[in-house]
Design an enzyme around this catalytic site. Structure first.
Site, PDB file in Angstrom:
ATOM      1  N   MET A 119       0.825  -1.211   0.000  1.00 21.59           N
ATOM      2  CA  MET A 119       0.000   0.000   0.000  1.00 21.59           C
ATOM      3  C   MET A 119       0.857   1.258   0.000  1.00 21.59           C
ATOM      4  O   MET A 119       0.453   2.296  -0.504  1.00 21.59           O
ATOM      5  CB  MET A 119      -0.921  -0.004   1.225  1.00 21.59           C
ATOM      6  CG  MET A 119      -2.090  -0.959   1.104  1.00 21.59           C
ATOM      7  SD  MET A 119      -3.268  -0.766   2.450  1.00 21.59           S
ATOM      8  CE  MET A 119      -2.356  -1.468   3.809  1.00 21.59           C
ATOM      9  N   CYS A 120       2.052   1.194   0.594  1.00 23.53           N
ATOM     10  CA  CYS A 120       2.950   2.344   0.639  1.00 23.53           C
ATOM     11  C   CYS A 120       4.019   2.188  -0.433  1.00 23.53           C
ATOM     12  O   CYS A 120       4.442   1.069  -0.743  1.00 23.53           O
ATOM     13  CB  CYS A 120       3.614   2.459   2.011  1.00 23.53           C
ATOM     14  SG  CYS A 120       2.447   2.684   3.360  1.00 23.53           S
ATOM     15  N   THR A 121       4.458   3.304  -0.991  1.00 22.56           N
ATOM     16  CA  THR A 121       5.546   3.267  -1.956  1.00 22.56           C
ATOM     17  C   THR A 121       6.851   3.105  -1.196  1.00 22.56           C
ATOM     18  O   THR A 121       7.350   4.047  -0.583  1.00 22.56           O
ATOM     19  CB  THR A 121       5.569   4.557  -2.799  1.00 22.56           C
ATOM     20  OG1 THR A 121       4.304   4.714  -3.428  1.00 22.56           O
ATOM     21  CG2 THR A 121       6.659   4.489  -3.852  1.00 22.56           C
TER      22      THR A 121
END
Length: 690
Positions: free
Chosen positions: A552-554
């Site tokens: 979900m996070c880069t």
């Protein structure tokens, strides 16, 4: 000759009065025109009738000084004639360093102008030569501090002119009100720095230029002759500086064998006196020794000259102006932020078109890590119009990675990212036109429920409007599918589309190819340059559902976003500097900059690549040219024509229907052909053979 007691005539020296707009104009001249040149430049100043004011407490008259004024029009070629204002020509020279300013050969500069005045007196007889000035400066443009020194060359009379008793008197008492009123009526429409006056049968007086001295006074007795000048001095005892060169002019040209006595009117009336105020003009008779005047000796060589202005301490030396405290901070910032850019044009890139960059309206889709860094770099290039679009809020993990946010922006659920980022840009530089738009971009693979269609339609219309009002669009979102709709809109509307995407230690920066080529190059058309989706054989789909935290996070190396963002902005500027703009061709894969001097692939900043793939693990950047794919789900003609004909309806089907984009572009047939090809292969199960 008068035998009364006399005293040497003393003159009120000029005092410079520099208006703040002059420094702004000097700043512009230095940055945009002179740059590193130290050439002399013509300048213009002015003076007017001397004035005084009455002290309200004591009732005494206070002289306002003998001012020579420089304003915003000092370097203008067009002179505007104003009532009771005399224009003076000057020589201006700016130095690049304070050391050069201090070491300047001021004597040589002064003598050059003094020689020009002297030659003008001797050869042309033009009295316009008499009032000239010199101004040398050093401008510290980073701190808005200016060092300057004026000189007003005037010749020294040897022996000096004298004035007998009772000295300078009120002209009204000696000449009469009618004489002054006659002069006023003739000067009201056209003021003159110097003029002659004599009695007239048709009026009280008639006037003529100073150069007509011999003919105008040929039959006029000395007692009826008047030499007049517009006097910038308000002193009752000392005439202004312009009289000094006027007397030298008369001595050289007309008084070698004539009378050694001149009746002088110091004209100081810019308006008719009222009942309780007398005329302000002064009158006096100045004299020179008869033997000197009549012999005319030693007058062919230039006499000594004086005129350097004293500083505020009363010593010969430069003056200093510090504008920073009195200037509007926003205006200071507006001039200062572009200083680095304009310095580029001085020696490195004279052809750099900064105005085109500054006028480019940029739309940033995504106000996260990439969006923040792109916005900052755009401001560094002087871009003034930046719009950020995002639908999320600032979280506690953002501020350390996203430089437009702070800890307080995360409180109370977090501020909307787009508006918060726009506000931060305006705090950094008030002159930027930054806007934030809170909007979610619809995506393929994310179906729209019937209850949400109206809102999505409004969001699409808002996005289309934003594309219409901007010139360049940056795709800086987290997901692959969120870039699809902006890709379609950018290609359909002919916008410059810049794409930046991050991996853990790699990045992609690219510009989408133009729909049609307007390139002047004979090389491959830029219509063949692909978009973000041209290498795909499937349509973008939902990549956000059921993801783990790391998905979900880069997850990326902290320095990578700044590198990719700066690269994307630099690529945009290179495109803007190319004569073909959005249609600029990309250099081929085998292009060698040191071998191929072709200008087709270059702007003034160098080559204009299509894609740049960076690998931080090897600290390597690879330029790539990607061809446009005729079945691309993002930029193919099938997609664009369907959007242009059906509008929102085709977009809604793309959002809702799995496989619709493949069917529209023909990718489904390609899949079928691939499957058929594989099934037609005769596979041999024997070990090691096929």
């Amino acid at each position: 000759m008068s035998t009364t007691k006399s005293s040497i005539v003393q003159f009120t020296p000029f005092s410079s009065l520099v208006q703040p707009p002059f420094w702004h104009e000097l700043t512009r001249l230095k940055i945009d025109v002179l740059r590193l040149s130290e050439q002399t430049v013509p300048a213009r100043a002015s003076y007017t009738i001397g004035r005084s004011v009455t002290d309200r407490e004591t009732g005494t008259e206070i002289d306002l000084g003998c001012h020579l004024t420089l304003g915003a029009d000092a370097f203008s070629q067009e002179s505007q004639q104003t009532s009771n204002v005399i224009s003076c020509n000057g020589t201006f020279k700016n130095y690049n360093t304070i050391e050069e300013f201090k070491a300047a050969d001021k004597t040589a500069l002064f003598n050059q102008v003094a020689d020009e005045i002297w030659e003008g007196i001797k050869t042309t007889g033009d009295s316009n030569f008499l009032n000239q000035f010199i101004l040398i400066t050093f401008a510290d443009l980073k701190k808005y501090k200016y060092y300057y020194w004026f000189a007003f060359p005037a010749f020294v009379a040897k022996p000096a002119w004298t004035i007998g008793e009772p000295g300078w008197q009120a002209a009204e008492d000696t000449l009469g009100r009618d004489v002054l009123a006659s002069i006023y009526s003739q000067l009201h429409e056209s003021v003159k720095p110097y003029f002659l006056a004599r009695p007239s049968s048709s009026s009280a007086l008639e006037i003529a230029p100073l150069s007509d001295y011999a003919s105008f006074f040929a039959s006029v007795p000395p007692s009826a002759q008047l030499v007049c000048f517009l006097d910038p001095s308000a002193s009752v005892q000392h005439p202004g500086w312009p009289l000094r060169n006027a007397l030298a002019y008369l001595r050289v040209r007309f008084l070698k064998r004539g009378p050694a006595q001149i009746r002088v009117l110091c004209w100081r009336d810019s308006e008719l006196p009222i009942a309780d105020r007398p005329w302000r003009s002064r009158f006096g008779i100045v004299e020179a020794p008869a033997d000197e005047v009549r012999a005319g000796t030693a007058l062919q060589s230039r006499p000594a000259a004086v005129g350097w202005e004293k500083n505020t301490q009363g010593k010969l030396g430069p003056r200093f102006a510090d504008l920073a405290p009195m200037m509007d901070p926003a205006r200071l910032a507006d001039q200062a932020v572009d200083l680095n850019l304009k310095l580029m044009r001085w020696r490195i890139l004279p052809a750099l078109n900064l105005e085109k960059v500054a006028e480019t309206r940029c739309l940033l889709l995504g106000a996260g890590t990439l969006g923040c860094y792109v916005a900052r770099t755009l401001m560094g290039w002087g871009v003034r119009n930046i719009t950020l679009l995002d639908s999320s809020t600032v979280s506690f993990s953002n501020p350390v990675r996203q430089p437009l946010f702070e800890f307080t922006d995360c409180l109370d659920g977090g501020k909307p990212k787009a508006q918060c980022a726009a506000d931060a840009l305006k705090r950094i530089f008030p002159g930027v036109n930054a806007k934030g738009v809170n909007l979610s971009v619809p995506m393929p693979g994310h179906p729209i429920p019937p209850s949400g269609v109206a809102q999505v339609r409004a969001d699409v219309e808002k996005l289309e409007s934003l594309f219409d009002s901007h010139d360049a669009v940056f795709l800086l979102m987290d997901s692959r599918e969120s870039r699809w709709l902006p890709t379609v809109l950018g290609k359909a509307k002919g916008k410059i589309v810049m794409n930046a995407a991050l991996g853990f230690d790699s990045y992609l920066v690219m510009r989408h190819g133009a729909r049609t080529s307007g390139s002047t190059s004979d090389s491959a058309s830029t219509s063949k340059l692909g978009c973000y989706y041209c290498n795909d054989v499937v349509a973008p789909a939902d990549s956000l559902t059921d993801r783990t935290l790391d998905q979900m996070c880069t997850v990326t190396r902290p320095g990578l976003a700044a590198i990719a963002s700066a690269t994307a902005v630099e690529l945009l500027v290179s495109v803007l500097q190319h004569p073909d703009g959005v249609n600029a061709p990309a250099p081929p894969p085998n292009f060698q900059d040191d071998q191929d001097e072709s200008a087709a692939y270059k702007s003034v900043l160098g080559v204009v690549p299509h894609q740049l793939r960076g690998f931080l693990a090897q600290f390597r950047t690879m330029p790539i040219v990607g061809a446009a794919y005729d079945r691309c789900t993002g930029c193919s003609e099938a997609i664009l024509q369907a959007y242009e004909k059906q509008g929102f309806d085709v977009l809604l089907r793309a959002f809702n229907e799995t496989g619709y984009l493949e069917t529209l572009t023909g990718l489904d047939k390609l899949h079928d052909e691939g499957e058929a090809a594989l099934e037609s292969v005769d596979w041999d199960d024997d070990e090691g053979d096929m």
